[in-house]
Design an enzyme around this catalytic site. Structure first.
Site, mmCIF file in Angstrom:
data_model
loop_
_atom_site.group_PDB
_atom_site.id
_atom_site.type_symbol
_atom_site.label_atom_id
_atom_site.label_comp_id
_atom_site.label_asym_id
_atom_site.label_seq_id
_atom_site.Cartn_x
_atom_site.Cartn_y
_atom_site.Cartn_z
ATOM 1 N N ALA A 49 0.824 -1.213 0.000
ATOM 2 C CA ALA A 49 0.000 0.000 0.000
ATOM 3 C C ALA A 49 0.859 1.265 0.000
ATOM 4 C CB ALA A 49 -0.927 -0.010 1.217
ATOM 5 N N ASP A 75 10.200 -6.774 -2.994
ATOM 6 C CA ASP A 75 9.007 -7.220 -2.270
ATOM 7 C C ASP A 75 8.793 -8.683 -2.625
ATOM 8 O OD1 ASP A 75 6.329 -7.737 -1.334
ATOM 9 O OD2 ASP A 75 6.007 -5.572 -1.289
ATOM 10 N N ASP A 92 6.199 -10.502 -1.886
ATOM 11 C CA ASP A 92 4.776 -10.869 -1.899
ATOM 12 C C ASP A 92 4.203 -10.827 -3.306
ATOM 13 O OD1 ASP A 92 4.523 -11.398 0.726
ATOM 14 O OD2 ASP A 92 3.539 -9.526 1.277
ATOM 15 N N GLU A 138 -2.841 -10.037 -4.000
ATOM 16 C CA GLU A 138 -4.096 -10.692 -3.655
ATOM 17 C C GLU A 138 -5.250 -9.738 -3.933
ATOM 18 O OE1 GLU A 138 -3.795 -11.699 0.443
ATOM 19 O OE2 GLU A 138 -2.049 -12.988 0.183
ATOM 20 N N ASN A 190 -5.731 -6.700 -1.804
ATOM 21 C CA ASN A 190 -4.782 -5.593 -1.988
ATOM 22 C C ASN A 190 -5.354 -4.488 -2.867
ATOM 23 O OD1 ASN A 190 -2.078 -7.991 -2.388
ATOM 24 N ND2 ASN A 190 -2.864 -7.074 -0.519
ATOM 25 N N VAL A 224 14.634 -8.387 2.662
ATOM 26 C CA VAL A 224 15.861 -7.735 3.102
ATOM 27 C C VAL A 224 16.155 -8.228 4.516
ATOM 28 C CG1 VAL A 224 17.027 -5.543 3.498
ATOM 29 C CG2 VAL A 224 15.335 -5.731 1.694
ATOM 30 N N ASN A 281 6.009 -4.803 9.156
ATOM 31 C CA ASN A 281 6.398 -5.504 10.381
ATOM 32 C C ASN A 281 7.643 -4.889 10.983
ATOM 33 O OD1 ASN A 281 8.909 -7.467 9.799
ATOM 34 N ND2 ASN A 281 7.636 -7.354 7.962
ATOM 35 N N CYS A 315 -3.626 -19.611 31.568
ATOM 36 C CA CYS A 315 -4.755 -20.072 32.383
ATOM 37 C C CYS A 315 -6.056 -19.426 31.913
ATOM 38 C CB CYS A 315 -4.500 -19.790 33.866
ATOM 39 S SG CYS A 315 -4.172 -18.051 34.249
#
Length: 1016
Positions: free
Chosen positions: A440, A466, A468, A471, A474, A516, A541, A596
Site C-alpha cells: 500500500a 518485495d 509478496d 491478492e 490488496n 531484506v 512488520n 490459564c
C-alpha cells in the site's frame, strides 16, 4: 455492468474479499451508507485526481467527474492518469476510463448539465471542488448548504494548501472517533452508583461518556440495557449519573461497555466562514500562520480574477501586487480582528502559486477524500471548518530561486520547477534510492516518485524489493494493481505501472523479490548499500523495519520510515549524525493472554478467538506435521520427540491420528467432529466445574467465580444451531483435507451421521489438575511416564508399513472463504463464548483477530506518503538542513488530528574528559587486517581507550581476563574470527561489525561504546 453494480449496492452487499481491511476501519454500516451515496469531484489536476482515486477505492455508489479544461504538458507533473497522448483532450474524458479500472463496484461518469444548476447538484450527497473560482464556490455552496449536501473546497499552491468543509447546519456524526467501545469488569457497586473496576485494569473512560451494564448480580436493575452518563472519579472508579433508585446490594459480576452517542455539528456557509473563519490548526509550530494564509488564498482568487492567471513563479512584481491585494482583503473582506499580515509568507505564496507538487496533492488528496467519506457516512469527526498547511521547510536552503530558474520550460516537471527551481528538480532526478516493499505505502510512494521524476535522470536509479504476490484484498488500497494482476509479483507490477505514469523511468527501476535480511546480505551487499543516496521503508512488520534501520545506520544512509493503522499514521525521518534511528525507541510489547485464561477462564471474545485458532492449528496443522515427521524421519525419537515438551502427548496424538481415529470415509470425519464438539464444549467444561463448582470459594472465603472468572455452562448439541452445525461442517471438511478425502456433503448426510453417532457418557476425573494463576505450574502426569511412553512407541505402526502415506497439514489462509479455516475458528470461538456467556463475534471480526489483520484505508496511506515525500525533499537537501527543518508526523484522520515534532537528536557519548562520539552513528573504522594485539595497541594510542573484550555476533573473540585468549593477540583478526566461529568469511562480505568493551584512561568502563567496523 453499471446496472448490475447498482442492484448489488441496493441489496447492501459488500465484497469482503475486496474491502476486508477497510471494513475493520469503517464498519459495515458506514460502508453501506457510502454505498448509497453519489459524489461529485470538480477539477482533475493532481489534487482532484488524488481525491477521486481515494473516493473510488473506498466504494461509494457512484463518482461523477467534471473538468472541461484541456490537458497540457505541465499537468503530467502531478496527474498520474494522464499521458502525453492525452495532451489537448478534456481532462475529465481522458481521466475517466483509467479511474474506472480501480473499482468495478463504482461507476464513473462525467457531469452532464450546468455545474451551477440546482437540479444537477441536488443529485449528489457530497461535492468536492478544486481549481474552482471563489464566485462559483459561493454559488454552489449556497445550494449545498440549503440542501444539507456535503461541500468541500480545496486547493494546493506549491507547498501551500487549504481546505474548507461545510456539511450543513445540522450534521450528525454517528461515531466521532471510530475506536472500539471500551469494556471492563466491575468489582463493586454502591447504592449511590459509584462503580469500581478491577485493580489491574484502568477503565479508560472520560467525563460525559455513556456506559451500559450486563451480568451484574445483586444490582440487576443495571442490566436494563440503558446507557448511563459517566463522571470519572479515578482511574479505577467512576460514577453513573441518574442512577436508578433501589440498586440493591451488589454481590458480584458485572461488565460495563461504552455506548457511543451520536454528535450533531452545525456548520456555517462559505460566505459566513470567509469573514469569520474557524481554523483547525495543522501545525502548532505555525500557530499564527492561518490568518495570513486565509487572507493570502483569498487574495489569490482576487489576483486571478483581475489578471486571468496566477502570479508568475518568483515574479517579484506579481508578489508585490498579491501583498497589496491581501492588505485590501484583510481590511475589507474578513473580520479576523487585529493581526500582523505576514508579508513574507504572502510573497512566498505568490512565488509558488503555479506550483503543483505531487507530495502536497497526496497529503491533501488523502485528507479531503476522507472528509468526503465522512460527509456521506457520518463516520468520524469532520474538519471544522478551515485548515491551512504549508511545508516551506522542504525548500532547498542554499539554492537561490529566481524568475529565470523557476520559469516553465514546457516539460512535465514545470509544476515542480516553479517551486524548487530547475537545478533542484534535476538533483531529484539523479538520485539512487531503495524502496523496501511495494504494498500500500509502496504503491503510493512509487506513484509520487514517478510524478517527481525521481531516479529518471542519467545517473538515477530506483531499486524495489518485495517478496509478496498480489491478492484481491490488496486492490482496495494498493492502487497500482488491477484485478488482472492478482497472483503476480508486487514489485514487478508496481514498476511497470510507475513507468506507465512516467516513461522516463523505463530502464531505471530494478525489481527484486527478496526479503531484506541477514540471509540476503549476499544480494544486498556492501556495494549495493554504498551506492544508495537514501532508503525508504514501506514495510508492515517491526522486525524488517529494524533490520533495514540497522543497515542504514551502518552504511550511514538516511531512512524515511512510515506506517499506518486504520485512520492513524506516522512518519519518521532518520538522518545520519542528526537524528536518532528507528530502533532507538520501541512500542511496548503486545500484552499476551495468560495461558490459564485461554485454557479455562476466558472473559472476552479475544480470548475465545485465540483459543479457537490454537485449536485449529493443533487439530489440522501441528498434529499432522508430527505424524509426517514420525513417518519420514528414521531418528524421529532423537531429533524431534526428545525436544518435545510433552513426549507422552505427542505420541498419543500420533497414535490417535494413525490408528485410533484415522478416517477412511468422510462420514467418519463427521463422527470425529461431533465427538470433538462433545469433548471441547461439554466434557472439558464439566471437568472444570467438577474441579471448581459454581459455588466454590477461595481460601479467603471469597467466591471463586468472580471478577474476571466466569462460571461456564456445558453446551447441549443442536444441529439447528448455526454455530454448532458450522463447527461440524468445518471440522469434518478440514479433517477430510488432512487425510486426502473428499469433503462437502449435503445436510441430509450430516443429519444421518450425527443421528447415528453414539456419544459416550462423561465422568469427571479427580486426578485432573487445572492451572488457576498465571505463574502456577500444573503437572498432570502420574509419576514416571517412562513405561507409558515406551508402550506408546511400541503401539505405533512402523513407518515402513505406511510407505508413501502422508497427511496434508493445513496452512492457515484467512482470505479464502471456501477453505473452512475462518469458518472453523469462528464457530469454535463462538461455541466457547456461549460456554462462558460472552457475546459471540461474526466472521469478519474473527478473521480480523485470528488473522492479525492490520486495518488499512487508502486515504491514510495517501496522506502519509505525501508527508514522507515532503521530508524526502529535505533529505535531498540534508547537508544544508538543521534538525529543526525535519518533522516527524503523527496523524489521525478520524478526529481529525495532525501533530508534528522535530526528530529527537542523536545522543553523544562522552569519555576521557572531553572526547565525544555519536552513540548511534559513530563507529571506529579499522582498515586492513591487523593482529588483535596491534589493534588493541593502536586503539589505545589513537583513542585513549583500552579494549577488554572483542566479539562478533554471538562469537567471543577475545577477553583480557581469559588467559587462554592471549595467544590470539598474535593472530590476525580474520584468522581469529574464522577459527573461533568455525566458519569461513563469505566472499561477498567486505565489512564486519565487531562489538567491544573498553575502559577509559581512568580504568572506568565506557558504556554504550560504538562498534568497530573492519573493512576487509
Amino acid at each position: 455492468m453499471s446496472d448490475v453494480m447498482e442492484v448489488d449496492r441496493r441489496e447492501g452487499e459488500i465484497d469482503e474479499s475486496l474491502y476486508s481491511r477497510q471494513l475493520y476501519v469503517l464498519g459495515a454500516d458506514a460502508m453501506k451508507r457510502m454505498g448509497k451515496s453519489n459524489v461529485l469531484v470538480v477539477g482533475l489536476k493532481g489534487l482532484g485526481v488524488e481525491i477521486a482515486k481515494n473516493i473510488a477505492l473506498a466504494g461509494v455508489k457512484s463518482l461523477t467527474l467534471y473538468d472541461p479544461a484541456l490537458t497540457t504538458i505541465s499537468d503530467l507533473s502531478s496527474q498520474f492518469f494522464l499521458r502525453e497522448t492525452d495532451i489537448g483532450k478534456r481532462r475529465d474524458e481522458a481521466t475517466m476510463p483509467r479511474l474506472a479500472e480501480l473499482n468495478q463496484y463504482v461507476p464513473i461518469s462525467i457531469l452532464e448539465g450546468d455545474l451551477l444548476d440546482e437540479n444537477v447538484l441536488t443529485k449528489f450527497q457530497a461535492i468536492v471542488l478544486t481549481e474552482t473560482s471563489l464566485e462559483d464556490q459561493y454559488k454552489i455552496n449556497e445550494i449545498t448548504h440549503k440542501h444539507n449536501i456535503g461541500f468541500i473546497s480545496t486547493d494546493t499552491r506549491g507547498l501551500f494548501g487549504n481546505v474548507f468543509v461545510d456539511l450543513g447546519p445540522a450534521f450528525t456524526v454517528i461515531d466521532p472517533t471510530g475506536e472500539e467501545p471500551i469494556t471492563g469488569i466491575v468489582s463493586d457497586i454502591d447504592e449511590q452508583g459509584n462503580i469500581a473496576v478491577l485493580d489491574d485494569s484502568r477503565h479508560g473512560l472520560e467525563d460525559g461518556d455513556f456506559v451500559k451494564f450486563s451480568e451484574v448480580i445483586g444490582a440487576e436493575v443495571l442490566n436494563d440495557g440503558k446507557a448511563y452518563k459517566v463522571k470519572v472519579s479515578g482511574p479505577y472508579a467512576f460514577q453513573i449519573q441518574d442512577a436508578p433508585s433501589g440498586l440493591g446490594n451488589y454481590q458480584r459480576g458485572g461488565v460495563f461497555t461504552q455506548v457511543k452517542q451520536p454528535v450533531q455539528i452545525s456548520f456555517q456557509s462559505l460566505a459566513q466562514q470567509v469573514k469569520t473563519p474557524e481554523f483547525l490548526i495543522s501545525d502548532f509550530a505555525k500557530f499564527d500562520s492561518p490568518n495570513s494564509l486565509h487572507v493570502g488564498f483569498l487574495a489569490l482568487h482576487g489576483f486571478s480574477n483581475k489578471y486571468g492567471r496566477l502570479p508568475k513563479p518568483h515574479g517579484e512584481e506579481d508578489a508585490n501586487e498579491l501583498v497589496q491585494i491581501a492588505k485590501n482583503v484583510q481590511a475589507g473582506s474578513t473580520d479576523l480582528g487585529e493581526f500582523d499580515l505576514d508579508e513574507k509568507l504572502i510573497k512566498e505564496l505568490s512565488y509558488q502559486a503555479q506550483g503543483d507538487i505531487p507530495a502536497m496533492n497526496a497529503f491533501f488528496g488523502g485528507l479531503i477524500a476522507q472528509e468526503a467519506l465522512k460527509a456521506v457516512s457520518g463516520k468520524f469527526t469532520p474538519i471544522k471548518q478551515w485548515m491551512y498547511f504549508d511545508s516551506l521547510e522542504s525548500l532547498p536552503a542554499k539554492i537561490v530561486r529566481t524568475e529565470e530558474n523557476t520559469a516553465p520550460i514546457n516539460s512535465r516537471y514545470d509544476g515542480q520547477i516553479a517551486v524548487f527551481g530547475k537545478e533542484f528538480v534535476e538533483t531529484v532526478q539523479n538520485l539512487k534510492v531503495f524502496l523496501v516493499g511495494s504494498g500500500a505505502i509502496g504503491c503510493e510512494m512509487l506513484k509520487n516518485w514517478a510524478l517527481m521524476g525521481l531516479g529518471s535522470g542519467p545517473n538515477g536509479q530506483i531499486f524495489i524489493t518485495d517478496n509478496d504476490s498480489i491478492e484481491k484484498s490488496n486492490l482496495n488500497r494498493q492502487f497500482l494493481f488491477r484485478p488482472s494482476d492478482v497472483g503476480k509479483q508486487k514489485s514487478e507490477v508496481a514498476a511497470v505501472a510507475a513507468v506507465a505514469i512516467n516513461p522516463q523511468l523505463k530502464g531505471k527501476i530494478n525489481t527484486k523479490q527478496d526479503k531484506v535480511g541477514p540471509e540476503t546480505e549476499n544480494i544486498f551487499n556492501d556495494d549495493f548499500w554504498n551506492n544508495l543516496d537514501f532508503v525508504t521503508n514501506a514495510l508492515d512488520n517491526v522486525e524488517a523495519r529494524t533490520y533495514v534501520d540497522r543497515r542504514c545506520v551502518f552504511f550511514k544512509k538516511p531512512l524515511l520510515e512510515s506506517g499506518t493503522l486504520g485512520t492513524k499514521g506516522n512518519v519518521q525521518v532518520v538522518y545520519p549524525y542528526l537524528t536518532e534511528s528507528y530502533s532507538s525507541s520501541q512500542d511496548p510489547p503486545e500484552k499476551s493472554i495468560p495461558l490459564c485464561t485461554l485454557r479455562s477462564f476466558p472473559n472476552k471474545i479475544d480470548h475465545t478467538i485465540a483459543w479457537a485458532k490454537s485449536l485449529f492449528l493443533g487439530y489440522f496443522t501441528d498434529a499432522c506435521e508430527n505424524v509426517n515427521l514420525y513417518l519420514s524421519q528414521p531418528n524421529f525419537a532423537q531429533t524431534t520427540l526428545e525436544k518435545s515438551g510433552d513426549q507422552k502427548t505427542t505420541l498419543e496424538t500420533i497414535k490417535d491420528y494413525l490408528v485410533d481415529s484415522r478416517p477412511l470415509t468422510f462420514e467418519e470425519c463427521i463422527t470425529w467432529a461431533r465427538l470433538e464438539f462433545e469433548r471441547k464444549f461439554v466434557n472439558d467444561i464439566k471437568q472444570l466445574l467438577y474441579n471448581f463448582p459454581k459455588d466454590a470459594v477461595t481460601t479467603t472465603g471469597a467466591p471463586f467465580w468472580s471478577g474476571p472468572k466466569r462460571a461456564p455452562t456445558p453446551l447441549v448439541f443442536d444441529i439447528n444451531n448455526e454455530n454448532h452445525f458450522n463447527f461440524i461442517v468445518a471440522a469434518a471438511n478440514l479433517r477430510a483435507f488432512n487425510y486426502g478425502l473428499k469433503g462437502g456433503a449435503d445436510i441430509d448426510t450430516y443429519k444421518k451421521v450425527l443421528e447415528s453417532t453414539k456419544v459416550p457418557e462423561f465422568t469427571p476425573s479427580s486426578n485432573v489438575k487445572i492451572q488457576v494463576e498465571e505463574n502456577e505450574t500444573v503437572d498432570n502426569s502420574r509419576g514416571d511416564d517412562t513405561d507409558v511412553i515406551q508402550q506408546l512407541k511400541e503401539s505405533l505402526p512402523q513407518p515402513s508399513t505406511l510407505a508413501g502415506f502422508r497427511l496434508n497439514p493445513v496452512e492457515f489462509e484467512k482470505d479464502d472463504d471456501t477453505n473452512h479455516h475462518i469458518e472453523f475458528i469462528t464457530a469454535a470461538s463462538n461455541l466457547r463464548a456461549l460456554n462462558y456467556e460472552i457475546e459471540p463475534a461474526d466472521k469478519l471480526k474473527t478473521k480480523f483477530i485470528a488473522g492479525r489483520i492490520i486495518p488499512a484505508i487508502a486515504t491514510t496511506t495517501a496522506l502519509v506518503t505525501g508527508l514522507v515525500c515532503l521530508e524526502l525533499y529535505k533529505v535531498v537537501d540534508g547537508a544544508n538542513k538543521t534538525i529543526e527543518d525535519f518533522k516527524n508526523g503523527f496523524i489521525n484522520l478520524a478526529l481529525p488530528f495532525l501533530g508534528f515534532s522535530e526528530p529527537i537528536a542523536s545522543p553523544k557519548i562522552k569519555y576521557n574528559k572531553g572526547q565525544t562520539i555519536d552513540k548511534i552513528w559513530g563507529r571506529f573504522d579499522i582498515y586492513g587486517n591487523p593482529t588483535l594485539g596491534a589493534l588493541i595497541e593502536q586503539f589505545e594510542k589513537e583513542h585513549g581507550l583500552t579494549i577488554t573484550m572483542i566479539s562478533s555476533g554471538q562469537t567471543l573473540l577475545y577477553a583480557s581476563f581469559m588467559p587462554k585468549h592471549k595467544p590470539r593477540l598474535q593472530q590476525t583478526f580474520t584468522s581469529v574470527l574464522e577459527t573461533v566461529s568455525k566458519k569461513p568469511i563469505a566472499d561477498h562480505v567486505k565489512t564486519i561489525v565487531v562489538e567491544i568493551c573498553a575502559d577509559d584512561a581512568e580504568g572506568e568502563d565506557v558504556e554504550d561504546i560504538p562498534f568497530l567496523a573492519f573493512h576487509l
